[in-house]
Structure formats: structure tokens, C-alpha cells
Design an enzyme around this catalytic site. Sequence first.
Site, PDB file in Angstrom:
ATOM      1  N   ARG A  59       0.983  -1.158   0.131  1.00 40.58           N
ATOM      2  CA  ARG A  59       0.265  -0.020   0.098  1.00 40.58           C
ATOM      3  C   ARG A  59       0.919   1.209   0.027  1.00 40.58           C
ATOM      4  O   ARG A  59       0.340   2.087  -0.566  1.00 40.58           O
ATOM      5  CB  ARG A  59      -1.030  -0.079   1.274  1.00 40.58           C
ATOM      6  CG  ARG A  59      -2.153  -1.155   1.059  1.00 40.58           C
ATOM      7  CD  ARG A  59      -2.738  -1.151   2.377  1.00 40.58           C
ATOM      8  NE  ARG A  59      -2.317  -1.487   3.453  1.00 40.58           N
ATOM      9  CZ  ARG A  59      -1.960  -2.832   3.646  1.00 40.58           C
ATOM     10  NH1 ARG A  59      -2.541  -3.739   3.129  1.00 40.58           N
ATOM     11  NH2 ARG A  59      -1.468  -2.809   4.980  1.00 40.58           N
ATOM     12  N   GLU A  96       6.054 -11.293  14.701  1.00 41.36           N
ATOM     13  CA  GLU A  96       5.613 -11.959  15.458  1.00 41.36           C
ATOM     14  C   GLU A  96       5.856 -13.531  15.585  1.00 41.36           C
ATOM     15  O   GLU A  96       6.166 -13.987  16.536  1.00 41.36           O
ATOM     16  CB  GLU A  96       3.949 -11.579  15.848  1.00 41.36           C
ATOM     17  CG  GLU A  96       3.503 -11.735  17.216  1.00 41.36           C
ATOM     18  CD  GLU A  96       2.008 -11.689  17.301  1.00 41.36           C
ATOM     19  OE1 GLU A  96       1.667 -11.163  16.155  1.00 41.36           O
ATOM     20  OE2 GLU A  96       1.306 -12.104  18.119  1.00 41.36           O
TER      21      GLU A  96
HETATM   22  P1  AMP Z   1       4.357  -2.793  11.392  1.00 42.96           P
HETATM   23  O1  AMP Z   1       5.733  -3.398  11.036  1.00 42.96           O
HETATM   24  O2  AMP Z   1       3.941  -3.549  12.711  1.00 42.96           O
HETATM   25  O3  AMP Z   1       4.757  -1.486  11.555  1.00 42.96           O
HETATM   26  O4  AMP Z   1       3.453  -3.028  10.336  1.00 42.96           O
HETATM   27  C1  AMP Z   1       3.758  -2.759   9.073  1.00 42.96           C
HETATM   28  C2  AMP Z   1       2.581  -3.016   8.170  1.00 42.96           C
HETATM   29  O5  AMP Z   1       1.740  -3.818   8.321  1.00 42.96           O
HETATM   30  C3  AMP Z   1       2.426  -1.920   7.500  1.00 42.96           C
HETATM   31  O6  AMP Z   1       2.822  -1.734   6.209  1.00 42.96           O
HETATM   32  C4  AMP Z   1       0.920  -1.892   7.446  1.00 42.96           C
HETATM   33  O7  AMP Z   1       0.484  -1.898   6.194  1.00 42.96           O
HETATM   34  C5  AMP Z   1       0.343  -3.269   8.044  1.00 42.96           C
HETATM   35  N1  AMP Z   1      -0.290  -3.100   9.341  1.00 42.96           N
HETATM   36  C6  AMP Z   1      -0.056  -3.499  10.461  1.00 42.96           C
HETATM   37  N2  AMP Z   1      -0.979  -3.302  11.526  1.00 42.96           N
HETATM   38  C7  AMP Z   1      -2.178  -2.846  10.753  1.00 42.96           C
HETATM   39  C8  AMP Z   1      -3.430  -2.427  10.958  1.00 42.96           C
HETATM   40  N3  AMP Z   1      -3.828  -2.564  12.391  1.00 42.96           N
HETATM   41  N4  AMP Z   1      -4.209  -1.817  10.095  1.00 42.96           N
HETATM   42  C9  AMP Z   1      -3.656  -1.916   8.780  1.00 42.96           C
HETATM   43  N5  AMP Z   1      -2.421  -2.300   8.419  1.00 42.96           N
HETATM   44  C10 AMP Z   1      -1.820  -2.680   9.271  1.00 42.96           C
END
Ligand code: AMP
Length: 173
Positions: A59, A96
Amino acid sequence: MEAVKQIIRDVPDFPKEGIIFKDITPLLADPVAFQKSINTLKDRYTDKRVDVVVGVEARGFIFASALAYALGTGVVMVRKPGKLPYKTFQETYSLEYGTDTAEVHQDAFRSGQNILVIDDVLATGGTLAATLDLIQKNFKDVKVVETAFLIELDFLKGREKLKNTPVYSMIHY
Ligand code: AMP
């Protein structure tokens, strides 16, 4: 920005139980909200001498390409493994459960370039921290001006993983 925030849809238990997924598809489909989002980013970065906007799969690509067009810069893709056709640098990071890898082409940046990295959501910060490592380890003489997000989930404290780089988020939860 409140109107843009209202249009983002919460989808509970996606992709797994306990996660509230921030669904930006209604925002992308709305011409006013999408344009407002890109224009807000454009106003912020017009005078920051950005040379390249980096989008994080998938995205992030949508915002990176629209913003790069608006700023008159190039766009670079950071992708999941095995998607980029030419020689790549890679960075593996923990999730995770298990690991994931981010890749970028070895000739993605030129010396001295100012880079803006963009993704849709800052959650735990793992993806962006790996993206920054990927860039900073392999391209010593480029500067990451800032990392930008449409949405930041403040309670997950992802920002703390991105300490060496300024972080800007348009919408907070
Ligand atoms: P993170 O590495 O945990 O910061 O998450 C990274 C990716 O996961 C991002 O590119 C988001 O597109 C997706 N993502 C994580 N959590 C969410 C959420 N609650 N809603 C939408 N996209 C999420």
C-alpha cells in the site's frame, strides 16, 4: 484531516483475531479524501529537497507514486523477496511469528540523494525499521529526510524503533 480520518474503516479480527485492521480502501476510492491526503504530504515536502520517494510494499506504493508525481521526484520500491528482477540488497527482520525480508535494487539510489520513505500504517515499526536498515547499511551517502505514514497506531509505539529518523504521521489512533 478529521474528514479523512472518518473515512478509514475499522475491520475487526483481520487478518487474525484481535487485530483491528485500518482499511484505507474507502479513502483511496474517495477523490476528495485521496487528493487531500496527497496534497497534505506535498505541502509538507515541497521545500524539503526530496530527490526520491521510497514506497514500502504494497500500500505504500500507492502513496509513494502519487506523492512522487506531485513533487516531481522519482519513486523507488522496497519489496518482498523475489519480486525485484535485478541485483538486490536484502534485510531480514523478525515478525511476531517467523521472519520477513525487504529488498531493494542495488542501483536504487545515487550518492547524496535525499530520500523520503512512506508507508500507509506505522504499527509496531518492524517493517520500517528494516527498510531504514536496508537503505542506511547499503547506501552510506544518502540521507533519509523523514519517514511518513498516513496512519500511526500510537499505542504500539512503533516510533520508538525509528529513533534515528524523523517520523511524520497524518492521522493518529
Ligand atoms: P509494522 O511492521 O508492525 O509497523 O506493520 C507494518 C505493516 O503492516 C504496514 O505496512 C501496514 O500496512 C500493516 N499493518 C500493521 N498493522 C495494521 C493495522 N492494524 N491495520 C492496517 N495495516 C496494518
